[in-house]
Design a protein around this motif. Structure first.
Motif, PDB file in Angstrom:
ATOM      1  N   GLN A 234     -27.198  -9.344 -53.160  1.00  0.00           N
ATOM      2  CA  GLN A 234     -26.334  -8.514 -53.987  1.00  0.00           C
ATOM      3  C   GLN A 234     -24.888  -9.018 -53.972  1.00  0.00           C
ATOM      4  OE1 GLN A 234     -26.885  -4.307 -53.366  1.00  0.00           O
ATOM      5  NE2 GLN A 234     -29.098  -4.518 -53.120  1.00  0.00           N
ATOM      6  N   LEU A 235     -24.429  -9.490 -52.829  1.00  0.00           N
ATOM      7  CA  LEU A 235     -23.077 -10.048 -52.755  1.00  0.00           C
ATOM      8  C   LEU A 235     -22.960 -11.302 -53.608  1.00  0.00           C
ATOM      9  CD1 LEU A 235     -22.115  -9.673 -48.960  1.00  0.00           C
ATOM     10  CD2 LEU A 235     -21.530  -8.188 -50.882  1.00  0.00           C
ATOM     11  N   SER A 236     -24.019 -12.098 -53.653  1.00  0.00           N
ATOM     12  CA  SER A 236     -23.986 -13.304 -54.478  1.00  0.00           C
ATOM     13  C   SER A 236     -23.880 -12.948 -55.961  1.00  0.00           C
ATOM     14  CB  SER A 236     -25.231 -14.163 -54.216  1.00  0.00           C
ATOM     15  OG  SER A 236     -26.404 -13.536 -54.705  1.00  0.00           O
ATOM     16  N   VAL A 237     -24.513 -11.827 -56.374  1.00  0.00           N
ATOM     17  CA  VAL A 237     -24.408 -11.365 -57.761  1.00  0.00           C
ATOM     18  C   VAL A 237     -22.990 -10.886 -58.055  1.00  0.00           C
ATOM     19  CG1 VAL A 237     -25.171  -9.610 -59.414  1.00  0.00           C
ATOM     20  CG2 VAL A 237     -26.844 -10.732 -57.926  1.00  0.00           C
ATOM     21  N   ILE A 238     -22.434 -10.088 -57.153  1.00  0.00           N
ATOM     22  CA  ILE A 238     -21.114  -9.493 -57.368  1.00  0.00           C
ATOM     23  C   ILE A 238     -20.030 -10.557 -57.479  1.00  0.00           C
ATOM     24  CG2 ILE A 238     -19.321  -8.084 -56.286  1.00  0.00           C
ATOM     25  CD1 ILE A 238     -21.628  -6.411 -55.085  1.00  0.00           C
ATOM     26  N   TYR A 239     -20.068 -11.549 -56.579  1.00  0.00           N
ATOM     27  CA  TYR A 239     -19.011 -12.554 -56.544  1.00  0.00           C
ATOM     28  C   TYR A 239     -19.334 -13.805 -57.358  1.00  0.00           C
ATOM     29  CZ  TYR A 239     -16.987  -9.802 -52.748  1.00  0.00           C
ATOM     30  OH  TYR A 239     -16.430  -8.789 -52.000  1.00  0.00           O
ATOM     31  N   GLY A 240     -20.565 -13.914 -57.832  1.00  0.00           N
ATOM     32  CA  GLY A 240     -20.947 -15.105 -58.575  1.00  0.00           C
ATOM     33  C   GLY A 240     -20.960 -16.346 -57.701  1.00  0.00           C
ATOM     34  N   ILE A 241     -21.482 -16.211 -56.500  1.00  0.00           N
ATOM     35  CA  ILE A 241     -21.493 -17.323 -55.545  1.00  0.00           C
ATOM     36  C   ILE A 241     -22.923 -17.602 -55.069  1.00  0.00           C
ATOM     37  CG2 ILE A 241     -19.147 -16.876 -54.705  1.00  0.00           C
ATOM     38  CD1 ILE A 241     -20.431 -15.451 -52.284  1.00  0.00           C
ATOM     39  N   LYS A 242     -23.111 -18.727 -54.412  1.00  0.00           N
ATOM     40  CA  LYS A 242     -24.375 -19.061 -53.770  1.00  0.00           C
ATOM     41  C   LYS A 242     -24.206 -18.849 -52.274  1.00  0.00           C
ATOM     42  CE  LYS A 242     -27.600 -22.868 -52.886  1.00  0.00           C
ATOM     43  NZ  LYS A 242     -27.909 -24.301 -53.145  1.00  0.00           N
ATOM     44  N   VAL A 243     -25.178 -18.163 -51.662  1.00  0.00           N
ATOM     45  CA  VAL A 243     -25.134 -17.914 -50.219  1.00  0.00           C
ATOM     46  C   VAL A 243     -26.364 -18.560 -49.581  1.00  0.00           C
ATOM     47  CG1 VAL A 243     -25.059 -16.197 -48.383  1.00  0.00           C
ATOM     48  CG2 VAL A 243     -23.914 -15.736 -50.562  1.00  0.00           C
ATOM     49  N   SER A 244     -26.143 -19.599 -48.788  1.00  0.00           N
ATOM     50  CA  SER A 244     -27.234 -20.254 -48.068  1.00  0.00           C
ATOM     51  C   SER A 244     -27.453 -19.514 -46.756  1.00  0.00           C
ATOM     52  CB  SER A 244     -26.898 -21.719 -47.795  1.00  0.00           C
ATOM     53  OG  SER A 244     -26.756 -22.434 -49.009  1.00  0.00           O
ATOM     54  N   ILE A 245     -28.714 -19.239 -46.437  1.00  0.00           N
ATOM     55  CA  ILE A 245     -29.060 -18.447 -45.253  1.00  0.00           C
ATOM     56  C   ILE A 245     -29.653 -19.347 -44.176  1.00  0.00           C
ATOM     57  CG2 ILE A 245     -30.483 -16.554 -44.393  1.00  0.00           C
ATOM     58  CD1 ILE A 245     -30.347 -15.342 -47.184  1.00  0.00           C
ATOM     59  N   GLY A 246     -29.054 -19.311 -42.978  1.00  0.00           N
ATOM     60  CA  GLY A 246     -29.527 -20.117 -41.860  1.00  0.00           C
ATOM     61  C   GLY A 246     -30.704 -19.476 -41.141  1.00  0.00           C
ATOM     62  N   GLY A 247     -31.240 -20.190 -40.186  1.00  0.00           N
ATOM     63  CA  GLY A 247     -32.438 -19.739 -39.478  1.00  0.00           C
ATOM     64  C   GLY A 247     -32.250 -18.512 -38.606  1.00  0.00           C
ATOM     65  N   MET A 248     -31.003 -18.164 -38.279  1.00  0.00           N
ATOM     66  CA  MET A 248     -30.752 -17.001 -37.425  1.00  0.00           C
ATOM     67  C   MET A 248     -30.935 -15.681 -38.175  1.00  0.00           C
ATOM     68  SD  MET A 248     -30.128 -18.094 -34.398  1.00  0.00           S
ATOM     69  CE  MET A 248     -29.339 -16.666 -33.630  1.00  0.00           C
ATOM     70  N   VAL A 249     -30.885 -15.717 -39.504  1.00  0.00           N
ATOM     71  CA  VAL A 249     -31.031 -14.496 -40.307  1.00  0.00           C
ATOM     72  C   VAL A 249     -32.516 -14.181 -40.460  1.00  0.00           C
ATOM     73  CG1 VAL A 249     -30.566 -13.408 -42.524  1.00  0.00           C
ATOM     74  CG2 VAL A 249     -28.927 -15.052 -41.571  1.00  0.00           C
TER      75      VAL A 249
END
Length: 290
Positions: A234-249
């Motif tokens: 949802q944050l990626s939609v709001i800000y128009g950004i790409k969020v890469s998720i690491g293995g800890m998530v």
């Protein structure tokens, strides 16, 4: 009168194979228009299945075939209009929806969204019950949000629609672009970024306010036991950004609370802090959380 039943009965009298006609009927497009090749198939099929001795009956069949095409267009349009809808429901947590045309929607808690199965082909109309944030992809066709008598029509923009129970009151907040809002297609109002429009059917009077902060996507989202991965989407939609998720998530990480707009980096840090996660800024449009 049920024309499909009448036609079916008369076709049986003319020794026509109804199973093949049913197959052709099912292949008819929603709008009822046929390409020349498919028309030729239907007429060839009538020739094959009709007893050639009864010429008068054949003429009648020509009229019957025309009725089939006309009636099927109406029947299939009605069927599609009433039943061919997909529905997404958000219960205790909000959901992110990506439509075929690239439009992104954050459906709020206890809200419901319905859209046509063939969304994007003939129309981009959706039905909203509750509240949602829309980031509409521009493709030259209008996108309309319907909520009871409330209607928000756009081409490509970023806005939020909030509806009260029973759709007796509505509010539209515009962050980017331009939208047209109305109730029962009357008193249409054009909004510009920073405008907030509200309407209560009991008062029958729209209210229009301008808030400069809205142009900076100043919106609020509430999370209740929401997976961190969904919050990040949802944050990626709001800000128009790409969020890469690491293995800890992982899926066990849940967020409960209220989100307020600030900056991409600060918002990501607030979401990752309770879990000991760090944020790395790769560029203005790409972040990594791990």
């Amino acid at each position: 009168m049920n024309y499909s039943n009448v036609i079916g009965y008369e076709l049986k009298k003319q020794d026509i194979n109804n199973r093949n006609f049913e197959k052709i009927w099912d292949e008819l497009p929603i709008k009822g228009s046929l390409d020349p090749m498919r028309k030729e198939r239907i007429w060839q099929h009538i020739d094959l299945q009709t007893t050639p001795v009864r010429k008068v009956g054949y003429k009648w069949l020509s009229a019957a075939a025309v009725l089939i095409l006309a009636a099927s267009a109406l029947v299939f349009y009605y069927k599609t209009d009433r039943s061919n809808y997909l529905q997404v429901v958000a219960y205790e947590t909000s959901k992110t929806i990506l439509l075929k045309d690239g439009t992104e929607i954050i459906l709020g808690q206890h809200s419901k969204l319905k859209y046509p199965f063939e969304f994007g082909w003939f129309n981009r109309d959706v039905i909203l019950d509750g509240n949602a944030v829309f980031k509409v992809k521009h493709n030259g066709q209008s996108f309309t949000v319907n909520s009871g008598g409330f209607k928000t029509k756009v081409l490509g923009t970023f806005f939020k629609v909030e509806m009260s129970g029973g759709n007796t009151a509505g509010k539209v907040s515009l962050f980017e672009g331009k939208v047209e809002v109305s109730y029962n297609d009357s008193k249409k109002t054009i909004l510009k970024p920073g405008d907030q429009w509200s309407y209560n059917i009991r008062e029958d009077l729209p209210h229009l306010y301008h808030h400069g902060s809205l142009s900076a996507k100043s919106l609020q989202l509430n999370f209740k036991n929401t997976a961190l991965t969904e919050v990040l989407r949802q944050l990626s939609v709001i800000y128009g950004i790409k969020v890469s998720i690491g293995g800890m998530v992982n899926q066990k990480m849940k967020i409960t609370g209220t989100f307020y707009y600030s900056t991409p980096e600060q918002s990501l840090e607030e979401m990752g802090y309770p879990f000991g996660l760090s944020i790395k800024k790769i560029n203005e449009h790409h972040y990594e959380i791990k």
